[in-house]
Design a protein around this motif. Structure first.
Motif, PDB file in Angstrom:
ATOM      1  N   PHE A  89       0.795  -1.226   0.000  1.00  0.00           N
ATOM      2  CA  PHE A  89       0.000   0.000   0.000  1.00  0.00           C
ATOM      3  C   PHE A  89       0.828   1.277   0.000  1.00  0.00           C
ATOM      4  CE2 PHE A  89      -3.777  -2.291   2.219  1.00  0.00           C
ATOM      5  CZ  PHE A  89      -4.083  -2.916   1.017  1.00  0.00           C
ATOM      6  N   GLY A  90       2.110   1.183   0.320  1.00  0.00           N
ATOM      7  CA  GLY A  90       2.960   2.370   0.310  1.00  0.00           C
ATOM      8  C   GLY A  90       2.517   3.405   1.330  1.00  0.00           C
ATOM      9  N   ASP A  91       2.463   4.666   0.912  1.00  0.00           N
ATOM     10  CA  ASP A  91       2.123   5.763   1.823  1.00  0.00           C
ATOM     11  C   ASP A  91       0.686   5.689   2.320  1.00  0.00           C
ATOM     12  OD1 ASP A  91       4.658   6.744   1.513  1.00  0.00           O
ATOM     13  OD2 ASP A  91       4.118   8.240  -0.009  1.00  0.00           O
ATOM     14  N   PHE A  92      -0.169   4.980   1.598  1.00  0.00           N
ATOM     15  CA  PHE A  92      -1.567   4.896   2.028  1.00  0.00           C
ATOM     16  C   PHE A  92      -1.697   4.225   3.393  1.00  0.00           C
ATOM     17  CE2 PHE A  92      -2.384   5.438  -2.563  1.00  0.00           C
ATOM     18  CZ  PHE A  92      -3.329   6.458  -2.506  1.00  0.00           C
ATOM     19  N   ASP A  93      -0.804   3.283   3.697  1.00  0.00           N
ATOM     20  CA  ASP A  93      -0.893   2.591   4.987  1.00  0.00           C
ATOM     21  C   ASP A  93      -0.708   3.570   6.139  1.00  0.00           C
ATOM     22  OD1 ASP A  93      -0.964   0.127   6.659  1.00  0.00           O
ATOM     23  OD2 ASP A  93       1.101   0.697   7.099  1.00  0.00           O
ATOM     24  N   GLY A  94       0.259   4.474   6.038  1.00  0.00           N
ATOM     25  CA  GLY A  94       0.467   5.457   7.093  1.00  0.00           C
ATOM     26  C   GLY A  94      -0.691   6.427   7.219  1.00  0.00           C
ATOM     27  N   ARG A  95      -1.292   6.802   6.097  1.00  0.00           N
ATOM     28  CA  ARG A  95      -2.428   7.737   6.138  1.00  0.00           C
ATOM     29  C   ARG A  95      -3.673   7.082   6.736  1.00  0.00           C
ATOM     30  NH1 ARG A  95      -2.247   9.512  -0.170  1.00  0.00           N
ATOM     31  NH2 ARG A  95       0.004   9.903  -0.318  1.00  0.00           N
ATOM     32  N   ILE A  96      -3.850   5.784   6.454  1.00  0.00           N
ATOM     33  CA  ILE A  96      -5.079   5.104   6.879  1.00  0.00           C
ATOM     34  C   ILE A  96      -4.954   4.512   8.278  1.00  0.00           C
ATOM     35  CG2 ILE A  96      -6.585   3.123   6.360  1.00  0.00           C
ATOM     36  CD1 ILE A  96      -6.010   3.634   3.379  1.00  0.00           C
ATOM     37  N   ASP A  97      -3.776   4.013   8.648  1.00  0.00           N
ATOM     38  CA  ASP A  97      -3.656   3.284   9.914  1.00  0.00           C
ATOM     39  C   ASP A  97      -2.389   3.657  10.685  1.00  0.00           C
ATOM     40  OD1 ASP A  97      -5.042   1.384  11.547  1.00  0.00           O
ATOM     41  OD2 ASP A  97      -3.484  -0.104  11.099  1.00  0.00           O
ATOM     42  N   GLY A  98      -1.879   4.858  10.461  1.00  0.00           N
ATOM     43  CA  GLY A  98      -0.649   5.263  11.124  1.00  0.00           C
ATOM     44  C   GLY A  98      -0.864   5.624  12.589  1.00  0.00           C
ATOM     45  N   ARG A  99       0.203   5.442  13.396  1.00  0.00           N
ATOM     46  CA  ARG A  99       0.180   5.819  14.808  1.00  0.00           C
ATOM     47  C   ARG A  99       0.828   7.188  14.994  1.00  0.00           C
ATOM     48  NH1 ARG A  99       2.191   0.730  14.769  1.00  0.00           N
ATOM     49  NH2 ARG A  99       4.251   1.499  15.367  1.00  0.00           N
ATOM     50  N   ALA A 100       0.614   7.769  16.154  1.00  0.00           N
ATOM     51  CA  ALA A 100       1.184   9.091  16.443  1.00  0.00           C
ATOM     52  C   ALA A 100       2.638   9.009  16.869  1.00  0.00           C
ATOM     53  CB  ALA A 100       0.363   9.779  17.538  1.00  0.00           C
ATOM     54  N   THR A 101       3.123   7.792  17.100  1.00  0.00           N
ATOM     55  CA  THR A 101       4.510   7.605  17.530  1.00  0.00           C
ATOM     56  C   THR A 101       5.468   8.199  16.508  1.00  0.00           C
ATOM     57  OG1 THR A 101       3.870   5.534  18.600  1.00  0.00           O
ATOM     58  CG2 THR A 101       6.221   5.906  18.253  1.00  0.00           C
ATOM     59  N   GLY A 102       6.378   9.033  16.973  1.00  0.00           N
ATOM     60  CA  GLY A 102       7.385   9.614  16.103  1.00  0.00           C
ATOM     61  C   GLY A 102       7.006  10.941  15.499  1.00  0.00           C
ATOM     62  N   LEU A 103       5.749  11.335  15.597  1.00  0.00           N
ATOM     63  CA  LEU A 103       5.343  12.641  15.075  1.00  0.00           C
ATOM     64  C   LEU A 103       5.812  13.747  16.016  1.00  0.00           C
ATOM     65  CD1 LEU A 103       1.705  11.838  13.861  1.00  0.00           C
ATOM     66  CD2 LEU A 103       3.818  11.884  12.515  1.00  0.00           C
TER      67      LEU A 103
END
Length: 685
Positions: free
Chosen positions: A496-510
């Motif tokens: 899925f590439g970048d879509f995975d982070g947009r759809i199911d990403g965590r706040a860790t590291g932001l």
């Protein structure tokens, strides 16, 4: 290679300096006393101590070579722990004894002169042998963890050479060293190195099966460039690896932090004893030795012990044993030479990459390409062991280098028979993986519209609540349904590439954590729903989620799926569940971690379903064990799924139930860990 030099250099320097100081003090005391005739006795004791140390190293090497792969892991793991104990005791002893070191040795020599040549030789032997045995053990474990003996040997040789030069300078009084500071600094560094050896030893014990949890990773950074200068430096110096289990990290920290604290705080030093006190103490110790051991036995044992140790090692292994190590040379111009006297039975190879590129090496049956053993990522100018038990038949080595070179050795024919021989497994080709990949992509393609429909329901609930000012109960219910749709897709997240982070990403590291404006997707909405944010605040995130899912549906047909992803994901999906779901890291308030694990388990079953045709003919027992543990974990999760459809939160589970879920999932991961290796695509020549 050079990243493996430093730990051995340090241990060679420190232990060499300790032993060298002892010898220097012995020699200086005899010279000043006008007893040069006794120097030969001292050198005899030193020579015997060196011989014993080398014999001990030989025993370790030959013993390890005679064991099967699992036995080698257990043997290396136990000795790593023993080495840590010895090194820790050594640095604390030297920290405490540095002040009285010279006085104690001089007092012992003075007393030994009155007891005869045997006691003097024994004094030299014991003093040097202790350092030599510690050095042999620690260097052996360091070489094993490095996977190559070249770097550790060079490091140890440089360290000992520098120690000899320093001792000569001290003896001639042309060099002055603050020994207290030297042993304090090197002791602190050795504690850090010993922590890495401890972690490596625990990993060996887990690989051997003596300790569970080998696949319960605390972190997995295997995607980084392991041959970069920083990765090799950290790995070689600290014995840290890109992938470490929870037990390894826990052992590393529980050893390093308290040990370093106690060492740094220091031990209250008693005043250095006077020469008279030291002499009395040494005299009593020597008299005790003399009473217990006849003088003739002292001299005889000095030379007999190393000889007996060496003979015992040869007798146990046997000069003609099939377990004797063969060095197998490989480079871009030739693969697999050096297998002398091939015969069925236990084989112990040392693979030496003399080429310019990293290599993968396989031991195969040239008739059907079945793989019996393999070594991955063998770096240039390094060595790694390969242990396997073979029955009668034909075998060859196959080498695949990262520069594209692929070649095979001549065919070796083994006669005789052997019980417990390893079973070869057929290599998997790119063509073999095409159908499983196609089947899995069809599954994803079929379920993406379901994900979109449920995401649209969630967004509609947020819109309705915003317009009417109503509650968010419906949104919470549809959030869980839509989120489980996504988690059930499993193996596709790598596609899925970048879509995975947009759809199911965590706040860790932001940068701003949960308040970061770039955080979107299911977990962002979860955080808002269960932390009192109203529908007006969450509506934009619902819209964004729907847009991202629509974008994914449009992009997916053009995205490619790496064939190796499927075997990897059979293990990684639930590994991530154990790491992030069952620890609560991915829970932003909903308390639905167990529901997510259940969806992950379903995704794993779907992936396995596409691979059954490849797994079953290669390892049917593994497939049976996997299915057994899948049923066990499914039953554990079903027990936490209440009749009303809700899920028990992690913090509401009893300790016993939580430990059972963790343990059973860990056992399932142990069984699944064979799939990536079993179905890895392998190069051909």
């Amino acid at each position: 290679m050079w990243n493996d030099v430093f730990p051995s250099f340090l241990i060679g320097l420190r232990e060499g300096l300790e032993a060298g100081l002892i010898v220097s003090i012995l020699v200086a005391t005899l010279v000043r006393a006008g007893r040069r005739a006794r120097l030969g006795t001292v050198w005899a004791g030193v020579t015997a101590a060196v011989a014993l140390s080398l014999s001990f190293a030989a025993v370790l090497t030959f013993t390890a070579a005679s064991l099967p792969a699992g036995g080698q892991d257990a043997f290396g793991g136990v000795l790593s722990l023993v080495a840590v104990v010895f090194v820790t005791a050594m640095v604390f002893w030297m920290r405490r004894s540095a002040r009285s070191f010279s006085g104690d040795i001089k007092a012992r020599v003075t007393e030994a002169l009155g007891r005869g040549a045997g006691v003097l030789a024994f004094t030299a032997f014991v003093a040097v042998a202790r350092e030599g045995l510690e050095t042999s053990l620690f260097l052996w474990t360091t070489a094993k963890s490095a996977g190559s003996s070249q770097g550790p040997i060079i490091g140890a040789a440089l360290g000992v050479a520098l120690a000899v030069a320093a001792c000569w300078g001290l003896y001639r009084r042309v060099l002055r060293i603050n020994l207290g500071r030297f042993f304090a600094v090197t002791g602190a560094v050795l504690i850090v190195i010993a922590a890495g050896v401890l972690a490596y030893g625990l990993g060996d014990l887990q690989e051997s099966g003596l300790i569970p949890g080998h696949t319960a990773h605390a972190f997995d950074l295997s995607s980084i460039d392991t041959e970069s200068w920083y990765a090799t430096l950290i790995s070689g110096t600290l014995n840290l690896t890109p992938t470490m289990s929870r037990l390894q990290v826990l052992g590393y920290l529980l050893y390093l932090l308290p040990t370093m604290y106690l060492f740094a705080r220091g031990v209250r030093q008693a005043p250095a004893p006077s020469a008279e006190t030291a002499a009395k103490r040494a005299a009593k110790q020597e008299r005790d030795v003399a009473r217990r051991v006849p003088r003739w036995a002292i001299g005889t044992s000095i030379f007999a012990v190393p000889a007996v140790a060496a003979v015992a090692a040869i007798a146990v292994i046997g000069p003609g044993s099939s377990a004797a190590a063969n060095t197998i040379d490989l480079s871009e111009s030739g693969c697999g030479s050096g297998w002398s006297n091939p015969a069925a039975g236990a084989q112990s190879f040392t693979l030496a990459n003399n080429g310019r590129s990293t290599a993968e090496v396989f031991l195969i049956d040239p008739a059907d390409n079945a793989v019996f053993a393999e070594i991955e990522n063998l770096a240039p100018h390094t060595q790694r062991p390969m242990a396997v038990t073979l029955s009668a038949g034909s075998y060859a080595f196959r080498c695949a280098f990262t520069d594209g070179t692929a070649l095979s050795s001549k065919t070796y024919t083994l006669g005789g028979g052997s019980s417990g021989a390893s079973t070869g497994f057929a290599p998997v080709t790119d063509q073999d993986m095409q159908q499983p990949v196609s089947d899995y992509r069809a599954y994803v393609q079929q379920n993406l519209p379901v994900l979109l429909a449920d995401s649209e329901k969630l967004d509609a609930d947020l819109t309705a609540a915003d317009l009417t000012g109503g509650g968010l109960a419906a949104a919470k219910a549809h959030w869980l349904i839509a989120h489980l749709d996504y988690e059930g897709l499993g193996a596709a997240y790598g596609t899925f590439g970048d879509f995975d982070g947009r759809i199911d990403g965590r706040a860790t590291g932001l940068q701003n954590g949960v308040n970061d404006a770039s955080w979107t997707g299911f977990h962002r909405i979860e955080y808002g729903l269960w932390h009192g944010q109203d529908a007006a605040q969450l509506k934009p995130f619902g819209d964004k989620l729907v847009a991202d899912v629509q974008g994914l549906i449009k992009a997916f047909p053009t995205q490619t799926t790496d064939p190796n992803d499927l075997p990897l994901r059979t293990h990684e999906i639930l590994e991530n569940a154990l790491q992030f779901q069952l620890t609560g890291i991915s829970d932003y308030g909903s308390g639905t971690a167990l529901a997510t694990v259940s969806a992950n388990l379903h995704g794993t079953q779907v992936v396995l379903g596409t691979l059954i045709g490849l797994i079953e003919p290669r390892d049917p027992q593994a497939l049976t064990a996997i299915n057994t543990w899948i049923k066990t974990v499914a039953a554990d999760l079903d027990a936490a799924h209440d009749p009303d459809g809700s899920w028990t939160a992690l913090n509401q589970l009893s300790t016993t139930r939580r430990q059972k879920i963790d343990g059973d999932l860990g056992q399932l991961l142990e069984q699944l860990s064979v799939v990536p290796d079993l179905l890895e695509e392998r190069s051909s020549a």
